[in-house]
Design an enzyme around this catalytic site. Structure first.
Site, mmCIF file in Angstrom:
data_model
loop_
_atom_site.group_PDB
_atom_site.id
_atom_site.type_symbol
_atom_site.label_atom_id
_atom_site.label_comp_id
_atom_site.label_asym_id
_atom_site.label_seq_id
_atom_site.Cartn_x
_atom_site.Cartn_y
_atom_site.Cartn_z
ATOM 1 N N PHE A 21 18.032 -27.190 -17.246
ATOM 2 C CA PHE A 21 16.747 -25.818 -16.936
ATOM 3 C C PHE A 21 17.256 -25.297 -17.732
ATOM 4 C CE2 PHE A 21 14.283 -22.800 -15.185
ATOM 5 C CZ PHE A 21 12.920 -23.842 -15.746
ATOM 6 N N ASP A 32 20.400 -30.904 -9.389
ATOM 7 C CA ASP A 32 20.145 -29.562 -9.657
ATOM 8 C C ASP A 32 18.190 -30.720 -9.258
ATOM 9 O OD1 ASP A 32 17.475 -28.514 -10.152
ATOM 10 O OD2 ASP A 32 18.270 -27.723 -11.258
ATOM 11 N N LYS A 49 7.421 -28.271 -6.411
ATOM 12 C CA LYS A 49 7.168 -29.089 -7.477
ATOM 13 C C LYS A 49 6.337 -30.670 -6.353
ATOM 14 C CE LYS A 49 10.494 -27.532 -10.749
ATOM 15 N NZ LYS A 49 9.133 -27.223 -11.576
#
Length: 411
Positions: free
Chosen positions: A124, A196, A222
């Site tokens: 990301f 992550d 999320k």
């Protein structure tokens, strides 16, 4: 028939009752929980209580009487149960970017004399930006190596690598990587493994303690469904806590915060990873959201997730054949996270047309349609409806309507 198969799978679903723990809009299929989770039913009352009683009535006394001071570690332990971390190794608060910067720089400091920081070119963007920032501050070099090639680079140049910073799930395609193998490769080279977990926590079993992970971060909004901008979390393996030398030393991480000393003395244990005053209303929402996992086995979550994503792929094979779609997500269950991505040159208007019909996914440039599957509230009937709507849109050309061509700020 796909309809009968969906019905059979849903009737045998051991997690079907958990759907009632969420407030879902009527006639909406929500396949964007990999960006923002749906609203857990426990959250509104918890936030109302935090606002009206705890803040409005108890005021500053709530730091003691309502457990505000302990909330970051208490919520961290609740997250820890979902990511394979024993109590006292996870703290919640601040943003993912802050937690990432703090833990990645601290990890690199634990390996002085090693000039390389390994990360994924497909990570990301924030992860890559912060890796570059950490490297500038410490005089390191960032080497961008795809996850599937990282073990070989660690074996070849391991004595020069301080930290290998990766994600178990590719945020674009949903491809799942072997956390245990990459962590072992990093340790064999004398490096540390930093993870992550934004697209893994709450979606699949993560066994941080068992695989010997060193550090990890993740977001709360999320799959954990903590709400927009929910606090992030950081995992510090117990063996690193005493030597955790992080750059952002806030007063909540001080050994005696109310002594108001002008010099920093870190608190023992995970408490030293606390920074400043946490966003208590958001933390209350996240803590309440995590109760959706009460009594839920992450192995059952994983099994249903694989069933949903596999069924989506089967539906796509049958219903979207010849319509310009290609599968971007691995079909091997062992290499698939909890999302499926399709490639199509008209990805954005196709997703926009789906959203207009109540099927909410998202897209990532240039050509990916992304669909996230939260096993706590989705059904196989939802999956079938989504693919049927996508087929109808592609055949009818509904996505070519002028109103669907202009992209908003958030896609």
């Amino acid at each position: 028939m796909l309809n009968q198969r969906a019905a059979d799978l849903d009737s045998a679903d051991p997690l079907a009752h958990v759907r009632e723990r969420f407030i879902l809009p009527e006639d909406v299929v929500y396949l964007d929980g990999n960006s923002l989770g749906a609203l857990p039913a426990a959250v509104p009352a918890a936030v109302e209580d935090a606002v009206h009683r705890q803040w409005g009535t108890d005021l500053i006394r709530s730091w003691n009487t309502n457990g505000w001071w302990d909330a970051p570690v208490r919520t961290g332990d609740a997250i820890g149960r979902l990511i394979g971390a024993a109590p006292g190794q996870v703290v919640a608060g601040d943003s993912t970017s802050v937690q990432l910067f703090n833990t990645l720089l601290a990890a690199a400091r634990l390996r002085p004399g090693r000039p390389l920081l390994l990360t994924d070119p497909d990570h990301f963007p924030t992860d890559q930006y912060i890796a570059d920032s950490v490297a500038r501050l410490l005089g390191l070099e960032v080497r961008r190596v795809p996850a599937r090639e990282a073990a070989a680079v660690l074996a070849a140049e391991g004595d020069r690598i301080a930290v290998a910073a990766y994600a178990p799930v590719d945020y674009r395609t949903g491809e799942l990587y072997d956390m245990a193998a990459l962590t072992a490769a990093a340790h064999s080279a004398g490096a540390l493994a930093h993870w992550d977990l934004c697209h893994a926590a709450g979606a699949l079993p993560v066994r941080l303690d068992a695989i010997g992970a060193d550090f990890a971060v993740g977001c709360g909004y999320k799959y954990l469904s903590g709400g927009p901008g929910a606090p992030a979390f950081a995992y510090l393996a117990r063996r690193h806590q005493q030597t955790f030398d992080h750059p952002v030393t806030g007063w909540h991480g001080h050994a005696e915060p109310f002594a108001m000393s002008g010099t920093y003395t870190p608190a023992p244990g995970i408490t030293r990873a606390r920074l400043g005053t946490p966003p208590l209303l958001s933390l209350a929402a996240l803590e309440a959201a995590l109760t959706a996992y009460d009594g839920v086995d992450m192995e059952d979550v994983r099994a249903k997730s694989l069933s949903l994503t596999g069924f989506f792929q089967d539906c796509a094979d049958e219903l979207l054949d010849g319509l310009g779609f290609t599968m971007a997500t691995p079909r091997d269950p062992a290499r698939r996270g909890s999302q499926v991505a399709l490639r199509h040159p008209e990805a954005y208007p196709l997703v926009a047309a789906l959203v207009a019909r109540g099927v909410i996914g998202d897209m990532r440039a240039p050509d990916l349609l992304r669909f996230g599957f939260n096993a706590l509230y989705l059904t196989h009937a939802d999956v079938l409806r989504a693919v049927e709507e996508l087929r109808d849109i592609a055949i009818s050309g509904a996505h070519r309507a002028p109103a669907l061509q202009e992209r908003p700020t958030v896609t």
